[in-house]
Design an enzyme around this catalytic site. Structure first.
Site, PDB file in Angstrom:
ATOM      1  N   MET A  99       0.847  -1.195   0.000  1.00 34.72           N
ATOM      2  CA  MET A  99       0.000   0.000   0.000  1.00 34.72           C
ATOM      3  C   MET A  99       0.888   1.252   0.000  1.00 34.72           C
ATOM      4  O   MET A  99       0.445   2.344   0.330  1.00 34.72           O
ATOM      5  CB  MET A  99      -0.940  -0.010   1.202  1.00 34.72           C
ATOM      6  CG  MET A  99      -1.914  -1.182   1.152  1.00 34.72           C
ATOM      7  SD  MET A  99      -3.460  -0.910   2.017  1.00 34.72           S
ATOM      8  CE  MET A  99      -2.875  -0.614   3.662  1.00 34.72           C
ATOM      9  N   HIS A 155       9.265  -3.583   3.404  1.00 36.03           N
ATOM     10  CA  HIS A 155       8.920  -3.735   1.981  1.00 36.03           C
ATOM     11  C   HIS A 155      10.184  -3.923   1.135  1.00 36.03           C
ATOM     12  O   HIS A 155      10.210  -4.745   0.222  1.00 36.03           O
ATOM     13  CB  HIS A 155       8.204  -2.480   1.470  1.00 36.03           C
ATOM     14  CG  HIS A 155       6.900  -2.181   2.136  1.00 36.03           C
ATOM     15  ND1 HIS A 155       6.718  -1.084   2.945  1.00 36.03           N
ATOM     16  CD2 HIS A 155       5.717  -2.825   2.104  1.00 36.03           C
ATOM     17  CE1 HIS A 155       5.481  -1.062   3.377  1.00 36.03           C
ATOM     18  NE2 HIS A 155       4.840  -2.113   2.896  1.00 36.03           N
ATOM     19  N   LYS A 181       4.778 -10.104   9.257  1.00 30.44           N
ATOM     20  CA  LYS A 181       4.186  -9.255  10.317  1.00 30.44           C
ATOM     21  C   LYS A 181       2.663  -9.366  10.283  1.00 30.44           C
ATOM     22  O   LYS A 181       2.022  -9.386  11.304  1.00 30.44           O
ATOM     23  CB  LYS A 181       4.613  -7.794  10.173  1.00 30.44           C
ATOM     24  CG  LYS A 181       4.084  -6.947  11.345  1.00 30.44           C
ATOM     25  CD  LYS A 181       4.725  -5.601  11.406  1.00 30.44           C
ATOM     26  CE  LYS A 181       4.158  -4.656  10.399  1.00 30.44           C
ATOM     27  NZ  LYS A 181       2.757  -4.262  10.690  1.00 30.44           N
ATOM     28  N   LYS A 202       8.801  -2.825  11.773  1.00 28.96           N
ATOM     29  CA  LYS A 202       8.618  -1.755  10.790  1.00 28.96           C
ATOM     30  C   LYS A 202       7.175  -1.760  10.303  1.00 28.96           C
ATOM     31  O   LYS A 202       6.606  -2.823  10.035  1.00 28.96           O
ATOM     32  CB  LYS A 202       9.529  -1.978   9.586  1.00 28.96           C
ATOM     33  CG  LYS A 202      10.986  -2.043   9.929  1.00 28.96           C
ATOM     34  CD  LYS A 202      11.701  -0.803   9.507  1.00 28.96           C
ATOM     35  CE  LYS A 202      13.177  -0.932   9.823  1.00 28.96           C
ATOM     36  NZ  LYS A 202      13.894   0.315   9.719  1.00 28.96           N
TER      37      LYS A 202
END
Ligand code: PAF
Length: 282
Positions: free
Chosen positions: A30, A37, A149, A184
């Site tokens: 997103m 990422h 996560k 994160k």
């Protein structure tokens, strides 16, 4: 690197890569990318010849009182991070490109979505499964990379892929943490300085649970209590859930005698953060 805004542009690029025989990876995001990422994109680039990163703040996975409007966005910065990590194409559509106004189809996974975030965020996983299915059909990648996560999301997507025979391999990648242990997340960006310090309680409480498990604790209730006490000691924290569940079925367990997922969701001020670990009893 090109930023494709339309489905047609992505398909045409991917088709030409396929004609050349390239293997293709998809990293759905997103946006507002962080090192978590980046680690997914790097791994995808190591294991595949072409990497497509989708950047789309998917409106249908947010509840009415959630943070869709304020969700952080910065496509220019994301582009630099994607390039540095080895991506070859960004797909950043508008919502109108992704959803027909009269769309009548959605994808739902039952059972696995009943507890944890599914119970707290009604409709969330329908939104996730629908957009992820669409991305799979648009990009037609060989592999897709997701972070651990979002442990429930990963389990749900794996099940959806199995149940609906999507021709794609799902790769789960380890949680990436700040030096002080905070997982994160793009939502860490919402935290004030005091809240950032308070947010450490998530990882700390999970570490206490791990220590207890190392003493051969077998009671899910005792584990939950340990985590609860720790989190309650932090005034800025409010527990959304603490769950100790079977790592495969995501159903509640009493006795820890098989792999379990220990997952928490905690509000730090107004920001909802999640964290987890999987424990395999020896
Ligand atoms: O994990 C996320 O960022 C999102 O849920 C995903 C998988 C990109 C779907 O919108």
């Amino acid at each position: 690197m090109n930023i494709a805004k339309t489905i047609e542009e992505v398909r045409s690029q991917v088709n030409s890569w396929k004609k050349e025989g390239y293997s293709i990876a998809l990293v759905p995001t997103m946006g507002y990318l962080h090192e978590g990422h980046v680690s997914l994109i790097k791994r995808a680039a190591n294991e595949n010849q072409k990497v497509v990163v989708s950047i789309f703040v998917n409106p249908i996975q947010f509840g009415p009182s959630e943070d869709l409007a304020s969700y952080p966005r910065d496509l220019d910065r994301d582009k630099i991070l994607c390039e540095g990590a080895g991506a070859n194409l960004i797909f950043a559509p508008e919502a109108s490109e992704m959803y027909y106004v009269d769309a009548q189809t959605n994808v739902s996974v039952n059972g696995l979505t009943n507890g944890l975030c599914g119970a707290k965020r009604p409709g969330h996983f329908n939104g996730v499964c629908t957009v992820v299915s669409k991305l799979f059909n648009i990009v037609c990648a060989d592999k897709a990379y997701f972070g651990e996560k979002d442990a429930q999301q990963l389990a749900v997507i794996k099940r959806m892929v199995r149940d609906l025979n999507f021709p794609i391999e799902i790769i789960g990648c380890p949680i990436v943490r700040e030096a002080d242990g905070l997982a994160k997340s793009s939502r860490n960006n919402y935290l004030s300085t005091d809240e950032r310090t308070a947010a450490l309680i998530l990882n700390k409480s999970l570490n206490s649970a791990k220590e207890l498990l190392l003493t051969h604790e077998k009671s899910a209730e005792n584990l939950t209590e340990t985590i609860k006490k720790q989190i309650q000691s932090e005034v800025l924290a409010k527990i959304d859930y603490i769950e100790v569940v079977d790592a495969l079925s995501l159903t509640a367990i009493d006795l820890i005698d098989k792999p379990v997922l220990v997952a928490i969701a905690v509000y730090i001020g107004k920001t909802r953060l999640i964290d987890n670990f999987i424990w395999q009893s020896k």
